[in-house]
Design a protein around this motif. Structure first.
Motif, mmCIF file in Angstrom:
data_model
loop_
_atom_site.group_PDB
_atom_site.id
_atom_site.type_symbol
_atom_site.label_atom_id
_atom_site.label_comp_id
_atom_site.label_asym_id
_atom_site.label_seq_id
_atom_site.Cartn_x
_atom_site.Cartn_y
_atom_site.Cartn_z
ATOM 1 N N GLU A 1 0.829 -1.210 0.000
ATOM 2 C CA GLU A 1 0.000 0.000 0.000
ATOM 3 C C GLU A 1 0.861 1.257 0.000
ATOM 4 O OE1 GLU A 1 -3.573 1.587 -0.569
ATOM 5 O OE2 GLU A 1 -3.285 -0.569 -0.198
ATOM 6 N N GLU B 1 -4.505 3.978 6.907
ATOM 7 C CA GLU B 1 -5.873 4.431 6.647
ATOM 8 C C GLU B 1 -6.470 3.679 5.470
ATOM 9 O OE1 GLU B 1 -8.027 6.400 8.323
ATOM 10 O OE2 GLU B 1 -6.446 6.187 9.838
ATOM 11 N N SER B 2 -5.661 3.411 4.436
ATOM 12 C CA SER B 2 -6.144 2.629 3.291
ATOM 13 C C SER B 2 -6.447 1.198 3.706
ATOM 14 C CB SER B 2 -5.107 2.634 2.168
ATOM 15 O OG SER B 2 -5.004 3.889 1.570
ATOM 16 N N ARG C 1 -7.430 0.168 6.526
ATOM 17 C CA ARG C 1 -8.636 0.086 7.358
ATOM 18 C C ARG C 1 -9.874 -0.252 6.542
ATOM 19 N NH1 ARG C 1 -7.722 1.603 12.560
ATOM 20 N NH2 ARG C 1 -5.900 2.926 12.977
ATOM 21 N N LYS C 2 -9.792 -0.047 5.243
ATOM 22 C CA LYS C 2 -10.907 -0.404 4.361
ATOM 23 C C LYS C 2 -10.939 -1.908 4.082
ATOM 24 C CE LYS C 2 -10.294 4.064 2.072
ATOM 25 N NZ LYS C 2 -9.909 4.738 0.799
#
Length: 238
Positions: free
Chosen positions: A138, A168-169, A171-172
């Motif tokens: 990521e 944060e990415s 977390r999806k």
């Protein structure tokens, strides 16, 4: 004559006890709680973050340090691990039976020898190596377009910002994508009316996010304070 009748009566009673449907009382066989229950209760304590309770299930450590969560200046990765590592825990056995056990019994996933036991189980836990691989992928996808325009990650602040954006990415993504199953065997000792776990390195590592037989970046568990033995003498040995 009277004494002979008494002797004869005693002999008949003995014969009845030995050879007829009458039988001697069976010897009492000690039964103990199933040691698998201790494994379950211990994992429940950690999953629910009941850190005041989990220590009573361990024989050889006074603390594993899991309660010492960093409060200040933590990066996004450390926060993600602490937010998810305990919730990830679950335990299963080849045989789900929790019947009481004898002091010399065994089953498909346990064996008892007096006051000592061995139990084999599967522990599902957050796998920091899987997380690390996904985080690196990521981070590369986020950073590459900026690098192509001449941007450089030449400060610690920029590096932490990249980690934060990558987390944060992630977390999806369902956190279960970063779980792994680990087969463990631990010994237990029956002390003060209950089974207590003799914590070993493999068990502790999996609880800390390190899968069995797999290396991990030190920073992924750097926030965890390592286990403390029950005695100062043991502590010196470490």
């Amino acid at each position: 004559m009277k004494s002979l009748k008494s002797v004869f009566a005693v002999l008949l009673l003995c014969m009845c006890l030995l050879f007829s449907s009458c039988s001697m009382p069976a010897l009492s066989i000690e039964r103990l709680d199933n040691p698998k229950e201790t494994i379950i209760d211990f994992i429940d304590c950690l999953r629910e973050e009941r850190f005041d309770d989990y220590g009573k299930y361990i024989a050889n450590y006074s603390s594993l340090g899991f309660e010492n969560r960093p409060q200040n200046n933590t990066d996004a990765l450390t926060e993600y691990i602490y937010d998810n590592i305990f919730k990830s825990l679950s335990v299963s056995f080849e045989d789900d039976s929790l019947e009481s056990v004898g002091t010399g019994s065994s089953g498909v996933d346990y064996s008892i020898n007096g006051r000592n036991a061995e139990v084999t189980f599967t522990l599902t836990a957050l796998d920091a190596e899987k997380l690390q691989r996904s985080l690196a992928k990521e981070a590369k996808e986020i950073a590459q377009p900026k690098i192509n325009t001449g941007y450089t990650y030449d400060t610690e602040e920029k590096a932490y910002e990249l980690i934060s954006d990558s987390i944060e990415s992630l977390r999806k993504v369902p956190v279960k994508e970063f779980y792994s199953e680990n087969t463990l065997t631990v010994s237990l000792t029956y002390i003060d009316g209950m089974w207590r776990i003799n914590m070993n390195e493999d068990f502790f590592n999996v609880l800390s996010g390190k899968p069995i037989g797999s290396p991990i970046a030190d920073r992924l568990t750097s926030g965890l304070v390592y286990a403390k033995p029950t005695t100062e003498e043991d502590s010196d040995d470490e």
